[in-house]
Write an enzyme that holds these catalytic residues in place. Sequence first.
Site, mmCIF file in Angstrom:
data_model
loop_
_atom_site.group_PDB
_atom_site.id
_atom_site.type_symbol
_atom_site.label_atom_id
_atom_site.label_comp_id
_atom_site.label_asym_id
_atom_site.label_seq_id
_atom_site.Cartn_x
_atom_site.Cartn_y
_atom_site.Cartn_z
ATOM 1 N N GLU A 1 0.765 -1.396 -0.021
ATOM 2 C CA GLU A 1 0.001 0.086 -0.065
ATOM 3 C C GLU A 1 0.795 1.108 0.150
ATOM 4 O O GLU A 1 0.670 2.364 0.668
ATOM 5 C CB GLU A 1 -0.793 0.085 1.288
ATOM 6 C CG GLU A 1 -1.917 -1.200 1.217
ATOM 7 C CD GLU A 1 -2.931 -1.183 2.443
ATOM 8 O OE1 GLU A 1 -2.915 -0.261 3.178
ATOM 9 O OE2 GLU A 1 -3.549 -2.039 2.499
ATOM 10 N N GLU B 1 -6.369 -10.479 -1.341
ATOM 11 C CA GLU B 1 -7.165 -10.296 -0.115
ATOM 12 C C GLU B 1 -8.742 -10.131 -0.746
ATOM 13 O O GLU B 1 -9.237 -9.427 -0.178
ATOM 14 C CB GLU B 1 -6.680 -9.116 0.308
ATOM 15 C CG GLU B 1 -5.091 -9.122 1.068
ATOM 16 C CD GLU B 1 -4.757 -7.672 1.703
ATOM 17 O OE1 GLU B 1 -5.798 -7.031 2.201
ATOM 18 O OE2 GLU B 1 -3.556 -7.399 1.790
HETATM 19 O O1 G3I Z 1 -3.788 -6.433 18.836
HETATM 20 C C1 G3I Z 1 -4.934 -5.673 19.377
HETATM 21 C C2 G3I Z 1 -5.179 -6.303 20.785
HETATM 22 O O2 G3I Z 1 -4.376 -6.168 21.621
HETATM 23 C C3 G3I Z 1 -6.632 -5.565 21.147
HETATM 24 O O3 G3I Z 1 -7.061 -6.170 22.318
HETATM 25 C C4 G3I Z 1 -7.598 -5.401 20.250
HETATM 26 C C5 G3I Z 1 -8.806 -4.657 20.427
HETATM 27 O O4 G3I Z 1 -9.680 -4.418 19.399
HETATM 28 O O5 G3I Z 1 -6.952 -4.969 18.880
HETATM 29 C C6 G3I Z 1 -5.999 -5.617 18.453
HETATM 30 O O6 G3I Z 1 -5.502 -5.163 17.257
HETATM 31 C C7 G3I Z 1 -6.273 -5.057 16.210
HETATM 32 C C8 G3I Z 1 -5.626 -6.054 15.049
HETATM 33 O O7 G3I Z 1 -6.553 -6.153 13.888
HETATM 34 C C9 G3I Z 1 -5.709 -7.587 15.533
HETATM 35 O O8 G3I Z 1 -6.978 -8.169 15.963
HETATM 36 C C10 G3I Z 1 -6.641 -3.807 15.637
HETATM 37 O O9 G3I Z 1 -7.097 -2.901 16.347
HETATM 38 C C11 G3I Z 1 -7.209 -3.908 14.183
HETATM 39 O O10 G3I Z 1 -7.058 -2.470 13.540
HETATM 40 C C12 G3I Z 1 -6.621 -4.812 13.163
HETATM 41 O O11 G3I Z 1 -7.068 -4.971 11.928
HETATM 42 C C13 G3I Z 1 -6.651 -5.297 11.095
HETATM 43 C C14 G3I Z 1 -6.090 -4.271 9.970
HETATM 44 O O12 G3I Z 1 -5.716 -4.907 8.844
HETATM 45 C C15 G3I Z 1 -5.374 -3.288 10.465
HETATM 46 O O13 G3I Z 1 -4.929 -2.714 9.341
HETATM 47 C C16 G3I Z 1 -7.549 -6.517 10.349
HETATM 48 O O14 G3I Z 1 -7.758 -7.460 11.408
HETATM 49 C C17 G3I Z 1 -6.895 -6.970 9.051
HETATM 50 O O15 G3I Z 1 -7.970 -7.960 8.519
HETATM 51 C C18 G3I Z 1 -6.508 -5.945 8.249
HETATM 52 O O16 G3I Z 1 -5.718 -6.547 7.082
HETATM 53 C C19 G3I Z 1 -5.569 -5.620 5.975
HETATM 54 C C20 G3I Z 1 -4.456 -6.123 5.306
HETATM 55 O O17 G3I Z 1 -3.280 -6.276 6.200
HETATM 56 C C21 G3I Z 1 -3.720 -5.013 4.160
HETATM 57 N N1 G3I Z 1 -4.939 -4.847 3.324
HETATM 58 C C22 G3I Z 1 -6.310 -4.398 3.956
HETATM 59 C C23 G3I Z 1 -6.616 -5.342 5.028
HETATM 60 C C24 G3I Z 1 -7.894 -5.066 5.460
HETATM 61 O O18 G3I Z 1 -7.891 -4.000 6.255
#
Ligand code: G3I
Length: 470
Positions: free
Chosen positions: A160, A274
Site C-alpha cells: 500500500e 485479499e
Molecule cells: O492487537 C490488538 C489487541 O491487543 C486488542 O485487544 C484489540 C482490540 O480491538 O485490537 C487488536 O488489534 C487489532 C488487530 O486487527 C488484531 O486483531 C486492531 O485494532 C485492528 O485495527 C486490526 O485490524 C486489521 C487491519 O488489517 C489493520 O490494518 C484486520 O484484522 C486485518 O484484517 C486488516 O488486514 C488488512 C491487510 O493487512 C492489508 N490490506 C487491507 C486489509 C484489510 O484492512
Amino acid sequence: MRNMHPVTGFALSIALLGTSFTSVLAAEPTIRELAKERGRYIGTILNSEWFNDDIEPEFEEIHKTQFNVVVAENEMKFDATEPSENEFNFAKGDKMVEYAKANKIRVRGHALAWHSQVAGWVSSNYAGQKEKLLAVLKNHIEKVVGHYKGQVAEWDVVNEAVNDEYNAGWRSTNSVWYEGIGAEFLDSAFVWAHAADPDAELCYNDYSLEWGLREGSKASFVVEQVKRWKQNNIPITCVGTQTHIEIAHETTPQNVRALAKALNELGVVLNITELDIGFPKGSAGQLTAADYAKQGHLYRQFMDVFLEEPNMGEFVIWGLTDAHSWLDEQQGKTEGLLYDKQYKPKPAYDSIMVSLKEHPAADVVSPYGDVEIVDPIDSTGTDSTDVGDTTQVLKRAGLAGSFSMHVSGHTLFIAGTQSAKVDVFDLQGRPVFRGKCEKGSVELSDISEGLYVVRMRSGSASLTKRIAIK
Ligand code: G3I
C-alpha cells in the site's frame, strides 16, 4: 458439526478417514485438489482468532481441507514481529508455518514495509531520520525474512505505498518510511528481502488496483513502477491486487485481467491477495438467493480470469467465514466470503468449483511449473492426485530445480546459469525438442503453439516446468 454443506461435510469425513478413500474423494474434489492439478494456489487467511485459539473447530478443518496457500491476518506484520527494537517475536508466525508444513500448504508472508501496523517505537525514536530508518527497515527485513528462509514462499515486500488520489503517486503522508526515507525505501526493501531469501517470490501489494489501467490510476502507476524496477534489476517477481470489492463492482474482474496482461509483458506474476466481495452492511438479514447468486457470479468471474491468465499464481480470499471478517468490524460491509456464519458454503463456493471444473488442468498454465504440494490426505507422502502428464513423471524422478526459466514467444530464457541441457516434451510425454541453452536463452522456433513440459539440467541442478508456446 453444525449446518455443514453436504459436499464439504462428505469431503471432510473422507479426508479424516485416510488414503484408501482417495478414489471416492476424486468424485467430489476439494478446491485445493483442483487448484493443485492446475498448478495454482487458492487459499485464505488464518484469522487472528485462530492464532489465539479462539475459533470454532470447523474453521481449521475446512481451512486445511479446502486450501493450499495461507496468510496470517496480522501476525507477520511489523508490530507483531518486532514489537520492541531488535526484539523479535516469531511465536505466532512459527505456529502458522508449522501448521502449513503439517498440512502441505504454501505460506505467503504479509507484510514487510507498510505504513500501517508499524510498531510505535519506530516513529517515536526515528521519525524523519533517514539513515536510522534505513537501518531499522534493513534489520527488520533481514531478521524476519531470514528467520523464515525456505519456509515462506512469497512476501508482500511493500504494501500500500501508492496514494489514493486520482493522479496516483507515492503515499507521501502518514508513512514513516516514505516521509523519512523517500521512495528509495521501496527499492531497498526488495533488495534486502532478496538477499535474505533469494528463492522467495517478492511482491508489491496494494488495494484499488482492480479499478483499471486508465491514466492516473493506481494500477497504471504500479505498472510503470514495475517497469522501472525490472529495468533496474530490482528483484520484484509479483504484484498483489488485494481486491476488496463490493457486490456492485461488476467491471473489476475484467480490469484484473487487463492488469495481468500488462504485467505479463513485464514477466511479472499477478496474484489476487485479499479478495472479498461484500454487501452493504444495512442489507444484512434481507439478502435474497438472487443476491448470493450475484456474489457467486462475481467470484466465478475472478476465478475464470485467474485460471485463464498464464501469469496468475495465487487466489487468496481475506477470510473463510462471514463469522470472522474485517468487513463487519471495520468496513461497513458484510457477508463477503465463501462460507456463511454457520460455516455453510455459499453459492460463491459452488461457483468457484464450477469455474475450476470448467477449466481443465491441461488448459491452465502455471507460473510456478508444477505445484510441489503433496495432498495431506495421503499420509504416505506420495502424490494422490495424478494429473497424468509428463510433469508428474519428471517430478517423481526427483528432478527439482534450483534455477529459473520463463518463455516469451518461442524463446526460452533461463536465469541462474548460462548453459543448460534442454528437453521439451508434449503433454503425452513425447520428446519434441532436445538441445543446449547457451548464453541464457534458446529458440524453440520449430515447436508449434501449445502446452509443453520443459526439463532443464545444469550440472546436478535441474528444473521442470509446464510452458505455453504462443
Ligand atoms: O492487537 C490488538 C489487541 O491487543 C486488542 O485487544 C484489540 C482490540 O480491538 O485490537 C487488536 O488489534 C487489532 C488487530 O486487527 C488484531 O486483531 C486492531 O485494532 C485492528 O485495527 C486490526 O485490524 C486489521 C487491519 O488489517 C489493520 O490494518 C484486520 O484484522 C486485518 O484484517 C486488516 O488486514 C488488512 C491487510 O493487512 C492489508 N490490506 C487491507 C486489509 C484489510 O484492512
